[in-house]
Design an enzyme around this catalytic site. Structure first.
Site, PDB file in Angstrom:
ATOM      1  N   ASP A 151       0.786  -1.122   0.039  1.00  0.00           N
ATOM      2  CA  ASP A 151       0.006  -0.070  -0.058  1.00  0.00           C
ATOM      3  C   ASP A 151       0.857   1.409  -0.023  1.00  0.00           C
ATOM      4  O   ASP A 151       0.375   2.277  -0.826  1.00  0.00           O
ATOM      5  CB  ASP A 151      -0.910  -0.068   1.375  1.00  0.00           C
ATOM      6  CG  ASP A 151      -2.129  -0.947   1.162  1.00  0.00           C
ATOM      7  OD1 ASP A 151      -2.614  -1.213  -0.142  1.00  0.00           O
ATOM      8  OD2 ASP A 151      -2.756  -1.302   2.269  1.00  0.00           O
ATOM      9  N   ARG A 368     -14.012  -9.469  -1.839  1.00  0.00           N
ATOM     10  CA  ARG A 368     -14.199  -8.086  -2.550  1.00  0.00           C
ATOM     11  C   ARG A 368     -14.594  -8.756  -4.038  1.00  0.00           C
ATOM     12  O   ARG A 368     -13.891  -8.684  -5.067  1.00  0.00           O
ATOM     13  CB  ARG A 368     -13.072  -7.365  -2.701  1.00  0.00           C
ATOM     14  CG  ARG A 368     -12.781  -6.801  -1.177  1.00  0.00           C
ATOM     15  CD  ARG A 368     -11.613  -5.856  -1.199  1.00  0.00           C
ATOM     16  NE  ARG A 368     -11.289  -5.550   0.228  1.00  0.00           N
ATOM     17  CZ  ARG A 368     -10.395  -4.660   0.569  1.00  0.00           C
ATOM     18  NH1 ARG A 368      -9.494  -4.407  -0.431  1.00  0.00           N
ATOM     19  NH2 ARG A 368     -10.116  -4.150   1.762  1.00  0.00           N
ATOM     20  N   TYR A 402     -12.622  -1.317  -3.888  1.00  0.00           N
ATOM     21  CA  TYR A 402     -13.045  -0.242  -3.275  1.00  0.00           C
ATOM     22  C   TYR A 402     -14.195   0.540  -4.084  1.00  0.00           C
ATOM     23  O   TYR A 402     -14.370   0.217  -5.365  1.00  0.00           O
ATOM     24  CB  TYR A 402     -12.011   0.793  -3.230  1.00  0.00           C
ATOM     25  CG  TYR A 402     -10.975   0.788  -2.078  1.00  0.00           C
ATOM     26  CD1 TYR A 402     -11.075  -0.345  -1.447  1.00  0.00           C
ATOM     27  CD2 TYR A 402     -10.151   1.605  -1.756  1.00  0.00           C
ATOM     28  CE1 TYR A 402     -10.204  -0.447  -0.380  1.00  0.00           C
ATOM     29  CE2 TYR A 402      -9.342   1.440  -0.507  1.00  0.00           C
ATOM     30  CZ  TYR A 402      -9.156   0.418   0.228  1.00  0.00           C
ATOM     31  OH  TYR A 402      -8.586   0.363   1.195  1.00  0.00           O
TER      32      TYR A 402
END
Length: 469
Positions: A151, A368, A402
């Protein structure tokens, strides 16, 4: 022929050739003079091109029209006075969501020069919408894409490109060095917020129209981070939320009011037992509404709303249609954090309409994958799990990631209301797939009060790539 005659003959031939050459040179000079006279005469008949472009110059949007005169481009300019976005309109009434953009970045990146990215988001000015994204300082299908699941690194930068285009070195604009970011337009200029630095002392750099205007230092020295979606602007002020502190416990949360890139006011939320990360914010009827991620202990989403004086209210979405991931099956909701499967989370959004709420969420409760939009007509205030509309966006068999909100102001659309829109990140690669890299493409939708359709708009790239074999 005697020698004297030969000399006379050769001399005569040379003289004739010289005279012919002189005549040709005189003719050439005359033709050039005539051509120049004709070209000069045509200057009194300018040809007006229909091409019109928009450029940004000296903090003023300028409408430029090219006038073609004798192959030379002269520019006539008519300045358009910049006006701050009002931001005081209510959200437009909608019945569903229309597909707005899809960049297909991973598919194109198998053979083209496309950035390795994550955390894409969209923001619109009064003239255009742009996709912002955090690069990894690498291209797809290249050796530097190895290990980009990480990240935070010094190689990550915030860049932007026109909406719907794959992010590449050829169409992208550098914005900031950042591993966490936000951006928005106040009607006059772009504000960008880029956070970079070590986990125990990161700094947010604020830029206005590309110039550094302010900085914000980490106040808890524990991974200062911000929205990963657009900030919200109204009446010349822009607003953002930052988090500093644990990702799995009580942290510190601040709202910042920013004008022309300078922080003019901030307030720390008094929010015990709340957890706010990666908020998705939008203006609505003169206030700002933010719907966020609880990475600590909530499978429903926390919200905070505030006015221009930063007077705020806080809560959780009450609906039993839970919006986070992971989450339990739909059931009894709560106006506080729902602790079942509440740890961890994913960035997301919702749109409040009175007592009702549009909830965007993954289809899977544990991974996800997939995406859907659900209309719960009482979900903002009631805890049952009934809903009246579900629109498919991505099938559960395809990866998502996201998601976040953005709006289109009336100054852009010509409507008398604020158009709600959202984007979905379609993550590919590590940790779920057998590649050396992690990246994503994106899709976006906008709310309309007309016919729409549910379907699946997945990333669609065939993996692994050559670099992965």
């Amino acid at each position: 022929m005697n020698p004297n005659q030969k000399i006379i003959t050769i001399g005569s031939i040379c003289m004739i050739v010289g005279i012919i050459s002189l005549i040709l040179q005189i003719g050439n000079i005359i033709s050039i003079w005539v051509s120049h006279s004709i070209q000069t005469g045509n200057q009194n008949q300018p040809e007006i091109c229909n091409q019109s472009i928009i450029t940004y110059e000296n903090n003023t949007w300028v409408n430029q029209t090219y006038v073609n005169i004798s192959n030379t481009n002269f520019v006539t300019e008519q300045a358009l006075a910049p006006v701050a976005l009002a931001g005081n309109s209510s959200l437009c009434p909608i019945s569903g969501w229309a597909i707005y953009s899809k960049d297909n970045g991973i598919r194109i990146g198998s053979k083209g020069d496309v950035f390795v990215i994550r955390e894409p988001f969209i923001s619109c000015s009064h003239l255009e919408c742009r996709t912002f994204f955090l690069t990894q300082g690498a291209l797809l299908n290249d050796k530097h894409s190895n290990g980009t699941v990480k990240d935070r690194s010094p190689y990550r930068t915030l860049m932007s490109c026109p909406i719907g285009e794959s992010p590449s070195p050829y169409n992208s604009r550098f914005e900031s060095v950042a591993w966490s970011a936000s951006a928005c337009h106040d009607g006059i200029g772009w504000l960008t917020i880029g956070i970079s630095g070590p986990d125990n002392g990161a700094v947010a750099v604020l830029k206005y129209n590309g110039i550094i205007t302010d900085t914000i230092k980490s106040w808890r020295n524990n991974i200062l981070r911000t929205q990963e979606s657009e900030c919200a602007c109204m009446n010349g002020s822009c607003f953002t939320i930052m988090t500093d502190g644990p990702s799995n416990g009580q942290a510190s949360y601040k709202i910042f009011k920013i004008e022309k890139g300078k922080v003019v006011k901030s307030v720390e939320l008094n929010a015990p037992n709340y957890h706010y990360e990666e908020c998705s914010c939008y203006p609505d009827a003169g206030e700002i509404m933010c719907v966020c991620r609880d990475n600590w202990h909530g499978s429903n989403r926390p919200w905070v709303s505030f006015n221009q004086n930063l007077e705020y209210q806080i809560g959780y979405i009450c609906s039993g249609v839970f919006g986070d991931n992971p989450r339990p099956n739909d059931g009894a909701g709560s106006c506080g954090p729902v602790s079942s499967n509440g740890a961890y989370g994913v960035k997301g959004f919702s749109f409040k309409y009175g007592k009702g709420v549009w909830i965007g969420r993954t289809k899977s409760t544990s991974s996800r994958s997939g995406f859907e939009m659900i209309w719960d007509p009482n979900g903002w205030t009631e805890t049952d799990s009934s809903f009246s509309v579900k629109q498919d966006i991505v099938a559960i068999t395809d990866w998502s990631g996201y998601s976040g909100s953005f709006v289109q102001h009336p100054e852009l659309t010509g409507l008398d209301c604020m158009r709600p829109c959202f984007w979905v990140e379609l993550i590919r690669g590590r940790p779920k797939e057998n590649t050396i890299w992690t990246s994503g493409s994106s899709i976006s939708f906008c709310g309309v009060n007309s016919d729409t359709v549910g379907w699946s708009w997945p990333d669609g790239a065939e993996l692994p790539f050559t670099i992965d074999k």
